[in-house]
Design an enzyme around this catalytic site. Structure first.
Site, short mmCIF file in Angstrom:
data_model
loop_
_atom_site.label_atom_id
_atom_site.label_comp_id
_atom_site.label_asym_id
_atom_site.label_seq_id
_atom_site.Cartn_x
_atom_site.Cartn_y
_atom_site.Cartn_z
CE LYS A 22 -18.61 11.07 55.94
NZ LYS A 22 -17.28 10.40 55.94
NE ARG A 91 -7.56 7.03 57.89
CZ ARG A 91 -6.23 6.93 57.90
NH1 ARG A 91 -5.49 8.02 57.88
NH2 ARG A 91 -5.66 5.75 57.91
CG ASP A 303 -18.33 8.78 63.13
OD1 ASP A 303 -17.17 9.03 63.51
OD2 ASP A 303 -18.59 8.26 62.02
CB VAL A 325 -13.52 3.99 68.38
CG1 VAL A 325 -13.34 3.66 66.89
CG2 VAL A 325 -14.69 3.19 68.96
NE ARG A 395 -13.81 14.85 54.86
CZ ARG A 395 -13.61 14.02 55.89
NH1 ARG A 395 -13.36 14.50 57.09
NH2 ARG A 395 -13.63 12.71 55.71
#
Length: 416
Positions: A22, A91, A303, A325, A395
């Site tokens: 992605k 975003r 992530d 982060v 998503r």
């Protein structure tokens, strides 16, 4: 609204194929704005974020044909505005800013939304565009940028920013002269974008290091290109396999993009073996607790922090997880605690004490990666887990419940 229902306790076994990344596909699709003619892209994942950027590009006048491959033609851009209604959910929509200014000389892009995991300010994008010679204003919630022709410059990013690097990398391809990006992001997705831009005719060197040089060209040509595999999806399935004591072949991934995760999984007791086109993960009989500190690539990915925390909730000791982060990326902890996890938050650190077993519960996703962590917790929990707000997981993960089900998990999607 859908929910995902899991009956925990099944060991994962078999083989799973990883989808396209992605976070590589989004900037690559945005880069089509730099060209005239049909671009062809392979390995684009079927995700809500991809649909969102597709709608955004179509709103600009871009032609899109979806199938086994994506074909994108930005020859006839009708307008240069990315409206709030399309930008608010993602975003990465800000990635159209640089290409529009570079090719069309103007852009009006709504300030972005997306997962509420931190401020992620756009000031680095704005500062860099100004250094390339653009006039930039913030007005009524929009970034408005104008430039007859961007001019090369040396740009130093105060912090490593992936979307900032990608945005300015694209913009600089059509700027007059040479642009040097210092403290550039080194993520594989940035490298993939640079490869695609290079195939378009851009002159780029240094991608994958913290200094990238771009010699501007007059125009770029359409390209045929392929999106790299999703290292975060691959990492999620690797952690799930380790958590369940399973044995899974994860194909279509690039293990070299996951060195930091592999080291931690091995430290936690799993066996990781490279195979042709992927990696095999065999979970150990016990999970050893390990400490994690998130860092920009090639460090441990932010992530994958939530998924690794889910694993540490059933580890055999104490784990300290430090998030460097994003400042607001521990929202999943309260939901894991509903399942019995022993977690204490101390500023940017989470202290996780492993327990023998989690208990199924009704939980709610707060962001994309939090969703994944709660699914992983449900896979090992006693009883039934119900995850709501699954639009977050859609998503970034393509049919995650079907992929886990094929590995033996008792998981399904239901209407809430």
């Amino acid at each position: 609204m859908d929910k995902i229902v899991i009956a925990g306790g099944q060991r994962l076994c078999g083989e799973v194929a990883i989808s396209g990344a992605k976070n590589a596909a989004l900037p690559i699709l945005a880069s089509s704005l730099l060209t005239e003619g049909w671009n062809t892209y392979r390995n684009i994942p079927s995700l809500m974020d991809i649909k969102t950027i597709g709608k955004l590009l179509a709103n600009l006048g871009v032609e899109i044909e979806e199938g086994e491959t994506f074909r994108v033609n930005a020859s006839n851009i009708r307008k240069c505005e990315a409206p709030y209604d399309l930008v608010k959910t993602m975003r990465a929509s800000i990635l159209v800013l640089g290409p529009l200014v570079a090719r069309m000389g103007k852009a009006r892009v709504s300030l972005p939304g997306g997962c509420a995991i931190g401020a992620r300010p756009v000031n680095l994008h704005i500062k860099a565009l100004k250094e390339l010679g653009a006039e930039v204003d913030l007005k009524d919630g929009y970034i408005e940028a104008r430039a007859r022709r961007l001019k090369g410059a040396t740009i130093f990013f105060d912090i490593s920013t992936v979307t900032g690097t990608e945005n300015i990398l694209m913009a600089a391809c059509l700027a007059d002269g040479t642009t040097i990006l210092k403290n550039a992001a080194k993520e594989p997705e940035v490298v993939n974008l640079a490869q695609v831009l290079g195939a378009m005719g851009a002159r780029i060197s240094g991608a994958g290091t913290d200094v990238i040089r771009i010699d501007g060209v007059e125009r770029l040509r359409p390209v045929e290109a392929e999106v790299i595999p999703d290292r975060i999806e691959a990492g999620t399935f690797m952690i799930a396999t380790a958590m369940t004591g399973g044995d899974v072949r994860i194909t279509g991934c690039l293990p070299q993009h996951l060195d930091a995760l592999i080291a931690k999984l091995q430290e936690a007791g799993s066996e990781i073996t490279p195979i042709g086109g992927g990696v095999r993960v065999a979970g150990g009989s016990k999970i050893r607790s390990v400490d994690i500190k998130t860092l920009p690539y090639p460090g441990f990915p932010t992530d994958l922090q939530a998924q690794m925390m889910a694993m540490m909730t059933i580890g055999g000791g104490l784990s300290v997880i430090t998030e460097t982060v994003f400042e607001n990326r521990f929202m999943h902890t309260s939901e894991l605690m509903r399942m019995g996890a022993d977690i204490r938050i101390r500023g940017s650190r989470a202290i996780v004490k492993g327990i023998p077993v989690l208990r199924g519960a009704r939980v709610m996703a707060t962001d994309l990666r939090a969703s994944a962590s709660l699914i992983l917790a449900g896979l090992v929990a006693e009883g039934r887990t119900e995850l709501s707000r699954v639009y977050h997981i859609d998503r970034g993960y393509q049919e995650i419940e079907k992929k886990f089900s094929a590995l033996g998990a008792d998981i399904r999607r239901e209407k809430a």
